[in-house]
Design an enzyme around this catalytic site. Structure first.
Site, PDB file in Angstrom:
ATOM      1  N   GLU A 142       4.015  -5.491   7.489  1.00 49.11           N
ATOM      2  CA  GLU A 142       3.283  -4.292   7.930  1.00 49.11           C
ATOM      3  C   GLU A 142       3.617  -4.112   9.398  1.00 49.11           C
ATOM      4  O   GLU A 142       3.430  -2.894   9.995  1.00 49.11           O
ATOM      5  CB  GLU A 142       1.851  -4.563   7.848  1.00 49.11           C
ATOM      6  CG  GLU A 142       1.312  -4.546   6.542  1.00 49.11           C
ATOM      7  CD  GLU A 142       1.270  -5.556   5.584  1.00 49.11           C
ATOM      8  OE1 GLU A 142       2.289  -6.614   5.737  1.00 49.11           O
ATOM      9  OE2 GLU A 142       0.609  -5.612   4.425  1.00 49.11           O
ATOM     10  N   GLY A 161       0.388  -5.086   0.664  1.00 51.90           N
ATOM     11  CA  GLY A 161      -0.583  -5.002  -0.120  1.00 51.90           C
ATOM     12  C   GLY A 161      -0.371  -5.717  -1.356  1.00 51.90           C
ATOM     13  O   GLY A 161      -0.912  -6.006  -1.959  1.00 51.90           O
ATOM     14  N   GLU A 200      -0.741  -9.104  -0.822  1.00 52.34           N
ATOM     15  CA  GLU A 200      -2.038  -9.424  -0.691  1.00 52.34           C
ATOM     16  C   GLU A 200      -2.915  -9.379  -1.847  1.00 52.34           C
ATOM     17  O   GLU A 200      -3.976 -10.422  -2.253  1.00 52.34           O
ATOM     18  CB  GLU A 200      -2.605  -8.339   0.615  1.00 52.34           C
ATOM     19  CG  GLU A 200      -2.214  -8.600   1.678  1.00 52.34           C
ATOM     20  CD  GLU A 200      -2.651  -7.598   2.458  1.00 52.34           C
ATOM     21  OE1 GLU A 200      -2.184  -6.358   2.282  1.00 52.34           O
ATOM     22  OE2 GLU A 200      -3.047  -7.653   3.735  1.00 52.34           O
ATOM     23  N   ALA A 217       0.897  -1.231   0.021  1.00 50.60           N
ATOM     24  CA  ALA A 217      -0.237  -0.071   0.037  1.00 50.60           C
ATOM     25  C   ALA A 217       0.995   0.971  -0.131  1.00 50.60           C
ATOM     26  O   ALA A 217       2.075   1.079   0.389  1.00 50.60           O
ATOM     27  CB  ALA A 217      -0.898  -0.022   1.140  1.00 50.60           C
TER      28      ALA A 217
END
Ligand code: CAA
Length: 701
Positions: free
Chosen positions: A134, A111, A114, A71
């Protein structure tokens, strides 16, 4: 092979076709972070694929050097409706009725992994890395990672990956079933071929529909036990364990929803703000105004080190570890032999722990040339002086080096306090002189203070920054002053710690107040480890220079009893075999007698007062250092404190910690404790600003 589609595209994701396979290429340099524009592009691509009967499968690939590195951390504080919709994109992928293949090179992190796990399949080049880092940002995988990774690699491995935050290689991921095929050669061609092979396979093997292997209660209990040691006081690791446990216990959708709530809780915590601040501060600290990619650097192919003591030996190891040959100089054969045997022992201990082979030990020792002749440094590209802190000795060494070193060689001093301008002044080439302040143990501590003297050339500075990176240090540029940034602040902190004891606290309570903030060692544990005689000598020297009477504080009296800290088996504390500090009754009595002699009535000092006084003494000195331009940014100071002094990264460093407390409150507390707030601190407090805002405004100016 593939032909770009000419219709108008969202700029961050390009669509192209290879026969019946639609290729979506994410182009968001430098690391393809999942920024606004990426989800829109991916969703548009999936819609196009769904609407076109001639498309049988979709490949998602990263343009440039990597797949998606996660992200976009810079968007974390945006309101939810403005944030890039990573979860929505993954929901769309999970519900998609044609096979999707993530094609991974570089890194698929956070992310990025993911997103890949939301696809039906994953292929990768063998050198790629995948992980969920993270936790290092004080958050948790917030787009299905906590629910999908355990379903693929099992509960224990998923916990290990999510709690360490460390990536694994694609080769290992392939053994774990996280990567479906390793592709040697052209990744895109291999991914398209794989997609075509899978085009008709039904049902689609969605990760969300699997169960979690190995989810026994003891796995989660062991993880909870582990994080009490590795992540004491931190929020996100325990949320990660809770969510991984849910992955095994509840339907996917329930775990997916819970993850979103917990992600927001972690993201909005001061701990996550602190860790994110450090992520960017560390990268900012590598940027020096006036130094660009075009600034010339010199190549460092060999190093010379003067002094084979603890510091010189530790510094040498950094170079040997990355294959740079070192010539190490001592004045006496005995000292040289001792230095070499310490280096060898350190390496052998690492080998015993299985972290390197005996061949590696020999290879590194083979790069080391011991000598008693400083003249042997004539070919070295960089020479680092690491002898004891005495200006006359250092000046003598630099005068001699000036006559020995080849033109263009970097002449560095590892001084921790002395004036690098004065050292440079004895040479005919002050532009080649710089301070490289390593922290003890120099082969372990990640910080390198790079002291830019008045005449240090840009080339020498840029080369030193590049060198720091090469020897795996975090280099931070500082200016010349007594103690530079780190030690100047720590001296002030030490003064405050002694003062708190003088007023009535016990040393162990003062240390406990910093342990409570997350520092592994309080000020007295630290000074016992460093050696009490060092601080003693500095205090005596400073008083002499200032024409003041000989210092006679309670700590000076302890040193005068012959107790110098851990090296004499006792200082402020006694120590058992495990080096655990144990309060000593005689020292306590010495302190009480001292107070009585000075007419001080001891008062009770709360842990909160002790923590604040100590932390704010760092902050106040830090603000002065900033104002004087000794540090370029408050963020640099934070990086120095985290990598050099054990300040917990999840507090973001002392300056960020102060900003979290509110600078107005810091100023009010400093005044309450009888200290004068630095003008910069006062000004920022009045303007209602944080140190990060100060840095940002200064950066724009
Ligand atoms: N978001 C925003 N910017 C990022 C970024 C991210 N995820 N990752 C890297 N960058 C930026 C860096 O700040 C840096 O910017 P500047 O050049 O302006 O300083 C630039 O990209 C290059 O980064 P590095 O200097 O670190 O480059 P590198 O090659 O040494 O390392 C990397 C590359 C391994 C990807 C490293 O940058 C990295 O570890 N990035 C963070 C990865 C990460 O933590 N991802 C998880 C994000 S959180 C998440 O995804 C939450 C979720 O589950 C929803």
């Amino acid at each position: 092979m593939s032909t770009p589609d000419s219709s108008s595209q969202p700029s961050l994701v390009q669509q192209s076709r290879d026969g019946d396979v639609l290729i979506l290429t994410i182009n968001n340099p430098p690391v393809n972070a999942f920024s606004v524009g990426v989800p829109e592009g991916l969703k548009a691509g999936l819609d196009a694929a769904a609407a076109d009967d001639s498309v049988t499968a979709v490949v998602i690939i990263g343009g440039g050097r990597t797949f998606v590195a996660g992200a976009d951390i810079r968007t974390f504080d945006l309101p939810r409706e403005q944030s890039p919709d990573l979860r929505g994109t993954i929901e769309k992928l999970d519900a998609f009725t044609k096979p999707t293949v993530a094609a991974i090179h570089g890194t698929a992190l956070g992310g990025g992994l993911e997103l890949a796990m939301g696809c039906t399949y994953r292929v990768a080049v063998p050198g790629a890395q995948v992980g969920l880092p993270e936790v290092k940002l004080g958050v948790l995988p917030g787009a299905g990672g906590t629910q999908r990774l355990p379903r693929v690699v099992g509960a224990a491995k998923a916990l290990d990956m999510m709690l360490s935050g460390n990536p694994i290689r694609a080769t290992e991921a392939s053994q774990l079933g996280l990567i479906d095929r390793l592709i040697d050669g052209d990744l895109l061609a291999g991914a398209v071929e794989f997609a075509r092979e899978m085009a008709d396979a039904r049902p689609l093997p969605r990760i969300s529909e699997r169960s979690v292997p190995g989810a026994t209660p003891d796995v989660f209990a062991a993880a909870r036990q582990g994080i009490r040691k590795t992540h004491r006081g931190q929020l996100s690791p325990s949320l990660i364990v809770d969510l991984a446990e849910m992955a095994a216990a509840v339907p996917f959708q329930e775990g997916w929803d819970a993850e979103a709530t917990k992600f927001m809780e972690a993201k909005d915590s001061p701990q996550s703000r602190g860790l994110r601040h450090i992520f960017f501060a560390e990268r900012e600290s590598a940027k020096i105004p006036g130094i660009t990619k075009d600034t010339p650097t010199t190549e460092i192919k060999s190093a010379g080190i003067i002094g084979a003591g603890t510091m010189g030996g530790g510094i040498a190891m950094n170079f040997l570890n990355v294959g740079i040959p070192v010539t190490i100089v001592e004045t006496q054969q005995e000292a040289l032999d001792r230095g070499l045997s310490v280096i060898r022992r350190n390496y052998e201990n690492t080998a015993k722990k299985g972290r390197m082979s005996m061949e590696d030990v020999e290879a590194r020792m083979g790069l080391l040339t011991p000598t008693l002749d400083m003249g042997d440094l004539k070919d070295a590209d960089i020479i680092i002086e690491a002898v004891f802190e005495n200006m006359d000795v250092k000046k003598d060494i630099f005068t001699r080096l000036d006559g020995i070193a080849k033109p263009g060689a970097i002449l560095a001093s590892n001084t921790s306090t002395l004036d690098v301008n004065e050292i440079a002044s004895v040479t005919s080439r002050p532009e080649s002189v710089i301070g490289l302040h390593f922290f003890s143990p120099a082969n372990v501590m990640k910080l390198l203070e790079i002291v830019r003297a008045e005449k240090t050339s840009d080339t020498v500075l840029a080369t030193s920054m590049a060198l720091a990176k090469r020897i795996k240090k975090v280099g931070v540029v500082v200016g010349v002053c007594d103690g530079f940034v780190g030690n100047r602040m720590v001296h002030r902190y030490g003064d405050e710690a002694r003062q708190i004891v003088e007023e009535g606290a016990r040393p162990e309570d003062v240390d406990a107040s910093m342990n409570a903030l997350g520092l592994p060692m309080g000020p007295f544990q630290m000074s016992d480890m460093a050696g009490l005689d060092i601080g003693y000598a500095i205090r005596q020297h400073q008083a002499k220079v200032a024409g003041q009477p000989k210092p006679d504080g309670w700590l000076d009296r302890i040193v005068e009893t012959g107790r110098k800290g851990q090296k004499t088996q006792g200082g402020i504390y006694d120590y058992d075999e495990t080096r655990r500090p144990i309060p000593n009754a005689d020292m306590q009595k010495l302190i009480e007698d001292y107070r009585a002699e000075k007419g001080i009535t001891p008062r009770e000092i709360t842990q909160e007062e002790s923590t604040k006084r100590l932390a704010y003494s760092l902050v106040n000195e830090g603000a002065k250092i900033l104002e004087e331009g000794i540090a370029q940014r408050a963020g640099d100071i934070d990086v120095i404190y985290i990598y050099g002094y054990g300040f917990p990264a999840y507090r973001g460093g002392p300056m960020q910690y102060a900003s979290e407390q509110g600078l107005k409150n810091v100023v009010a507390d400093l005044e309450k404790f009888g200290q004068t707030p630095a003008p910069l601190l006062k000004r920022l407090a009045e303007e209602g600003k944080t140190f990060a805002q100060y840095d940002a405004e200064k950066g724009r100016a």
